[in-house]
Design a protein around this motif. Structure first.
Motif, mmCIF file in Angstrom:
data_model
loop_
_atom_site.group_PDB
_atom_site.id
_atom_site.type_symbol
_atom_site.label_atom_id
_atom_site.label_comp_id
_atom_site.label_asym_id
_atom_site.label_seq_id
_atom_site.Cartn_x
_atom_site.Cartn_y
_atom_site.Cartn_z
ATOM 1 N N VAL A 162 21.437 -5.804 2.346
ATOM 2 C CA VAL A 162 22.210 -5.622 3.577
ATOM 3 C C VAL A 162 22.041 -4.194 4.091
ATOM 4 N N ARG A 163 22.077 -3.242 3.179
ATOM 5 C CA ARG A 163 21.924 -1.833 3.558
ATOM 6 C C ARG A 163 20.592 -1.598 4.272
ATOM 7 N N LEU A 164 19.502 -2.153 3.723
ATOM 8 C CA LEU A 164 18.189 -1.932 4.331
ATOM 9 C C LEU A 164 18.002 -2.780 5.582
ATOM 10 N N LEU A 165 18.643 -3.936 5.636
ATOM 11 C CA LEU A 165 18.624 -4.729 6.873
ATOM 12 C C LEU A 165 19.208 -3.908 8.018
ATOM 13 N N GLU A 166 20.367 -3.314 7.796
ATOM 14 C CA GLU A 166 21.020 -2.533 8.849
ATOM 15 C C GLU A 166 20.213 -1.283 9.212
ATOM 16 N N ARG A 167 19.564 -0.710 8.219
ATOM 17 C CA ARG A 167 18.835 0.531 8.445
ATOM 18 C C ARG A 167 17.536 0.321 9.222
ATOM 19 N N PHE A 168 16.853 -0.799 8.973
ATOM 20 C CA PHE A 168 15.500 -0.957 9.500
ATOM 21 C C PHE A 168 15.313 -2.076 10.526
ATOM 22 N N ARG A 183 7.648 -0.521 6.601
ATOM 23 C CA ARG A 183 8.556 0.633 6.528
ATOM 24 C C ARG A 183 9.584 0.447 5.409
ATOM 25 N N ILE A 184 10.079 -0.771 5.260
ATOM 26 C CA ILE A 184 11.029 -1.054 4.184
ATOM 27 C C ILE A 184 10.375 -0.833 2.827
ATOM 28 N N ALA A 272 15.160 -8.989 1.603
ATOM 29 C CA ALA A 272 15.245 -9.079 0.145
ATOM 30 C C ALA A 272 13.878 -9.379 -0.467
ATOM 31 N N CYS A 273 13.129 -10.277 0.148
ATOM 32 C CA CYS A 273 11.794 -10.611 -0.361
ATOM 33 C C CYS A 273 10.871 -9.396 -0.338
ATOM 34 N N VAL A 274 10.927 -8.611 0.718
ATOM 35 C CA VAL A 274 10.102 -7.396 0.810
ATOM 36 C C VAL A 274 10.477 -6.425 -0.311
ATOM 37 N N ILE A 275 11.764 -6.257 -0.556
ATOM 38 C CA ILE A 275 12.228 -5.363 -1.621
ATOM 39 C C ILE A 275 11.694 -5.839 -2.974
ATOM 40 N N LEU A 276 11.835 -7.119 -3.255
ATOM 41 C CA LEU A 276 11.425 -7.661 -4.552
ATOM 42 C C LEU A 276 9.915 -7.587 -4.751
ATOM 43 N N LEU A 277 9.164 -7.859 -3.703
ATOM 44 C CA LEU A 277 7.712 -7.752 -3.807
ATOM 45 C C LEU A 277 7.275 -6.308 -4.056
#
Length: 306
Positions: A162-168, A183-184, A272-277
């Motif tokens: 959620v934090r990175l969704l709001e940020r990017f 960027r994420i 979330a998928c980008v973070i996990l990858l």
């Protein structure tokens, strides 16, 4: 000892009732999708009155459900969304007044330690003498290194979905642009490097907990025409890459039509998928081993001596 634990997370509020002793056995567990973390990416995040009301109602409901099992001990904890909020004291007061139970707001270090304790109660991971655990939440992401059942290194980073969704992400209802995903990924790489956490390097097996993994596994089960429990706990990077491509290319409305993808998580799953990858890339692994033994299990195990 019978223990009830409620975990107030950024995306959801979860209940576990467990019997503890020499081992830990879950008697009942359920989750309410109650996102309280809107605005978490701000410098001084504030929990809205709507979020406080929704969370209080959810916790009261879960306390009532837990009471059917007559727990001898009860714990309510909160994580990133509450600990980062400037009005956390107001939130705590609302919960305590409504339930009669103390609410404990965990620090990032405490959260990571309890998650590490939780994973030691999962018999499926008992065959691994050493591994690193990744727990992705809405507000934060924890990494915990365990060797022979003991935590040797841990860190909590502000890299929640959620934090990175709001940020990017400018428009969560639209497909996720490739440049935004890049960027994420760059941001995650930089923050992990800055943390100094060394337990992620050359990890061919990563244990995994958190809502994003639950959803990824449930969606895969649906696509395969199987039940959740019939689907392997091994989540491959190839599958996550395919899921990421499918979700990133879809609008929010299209994601909400995907079976087993909760409406409340349809906006954050591409991120979330980008973070996990990115985590898998940093570890050099081609799969995660998913565990349901998350924070609540750690709280219960610690309280009951399991």
């Amino acid at each position: 000892m019978r223990i009830g634990v409620i975990d107030i997370g950024s995306n959801s509020i979860k209940l576990l009732v467990a019997e503890t002793g020499s081992t830990l056995a879950a008697l009942y567990q359920t989750t309410l999708e109650t996102r309280i973390s809107a605005g978490i990416s701000k410098d001084q995040p504030v929990l809205s009155q709507t979020a406080i009301k929704a969370a209080t109602e959810a916790v009261v409901k879960l306390v009532g459900e837990a009471s059917r099992f007559s727990p001898e001990s009860f714990a309510i904890v909160a994580t990133s969304a509450v600990r980062d909020a400037v009005n956390r004291k107001e939130f705590v007061q609302h919960i305590e007044d409504a339930t009669g139970h103390r609410l404990r707001v965990l620090s990032g270090e405490e959260e990571a330690a309890y998650i590490g304790r939780a994973i030691t109660t999962d018999p499926a991971l008992a065959t691994y003498p050493a591994f690193t655990l990744c727990d992705l939440g809405g507000g934060s992401m924890e990494f915990i290194r365990l060797e022979n059942g003991a935590i040797t290194e841990k860190v909590s980073l502000q890299l929640g979905a959620v934090r990175l969704l709001e940020r990017f992400v400018n428009d969560p209802a639209a497909p996720l642009p490739a440049r935004t995903a890049a960027r994420i990924a760059d941001y995650v790489r930089a923050k992990v490097a800055e943390s100094g956490f060394s337990g992620l390097k050359n990890q061919h097996t990563l244990a995994a907990t958190g809502g994003a993994f639950n959803v990824a596994r449930a969606v895969r089960a649906s696509w395969l025409g199987r039940s959740y429990t019939e689907t392997s706990s091994v989540i491959t990077v190839n599958y996550l890459r395919y899921l990421s491509e499918e979700l990133s290319a879809a609008t929010l409305l299209e994601r909400q039509r995907i079976p087993e993808l909760p409406d409340a998580r349809a906006d954050i799953m591409p991120v979330a998928c980008v973070i996990l990858l990115t985590v898998a890339e940093l570890a050099g692994t081609d799969h995660f081993v998913h565990s349901l033994h998350n924070l609540r299990y750690g709280i219960a195990a610690e309280a009951g001596g399991a």
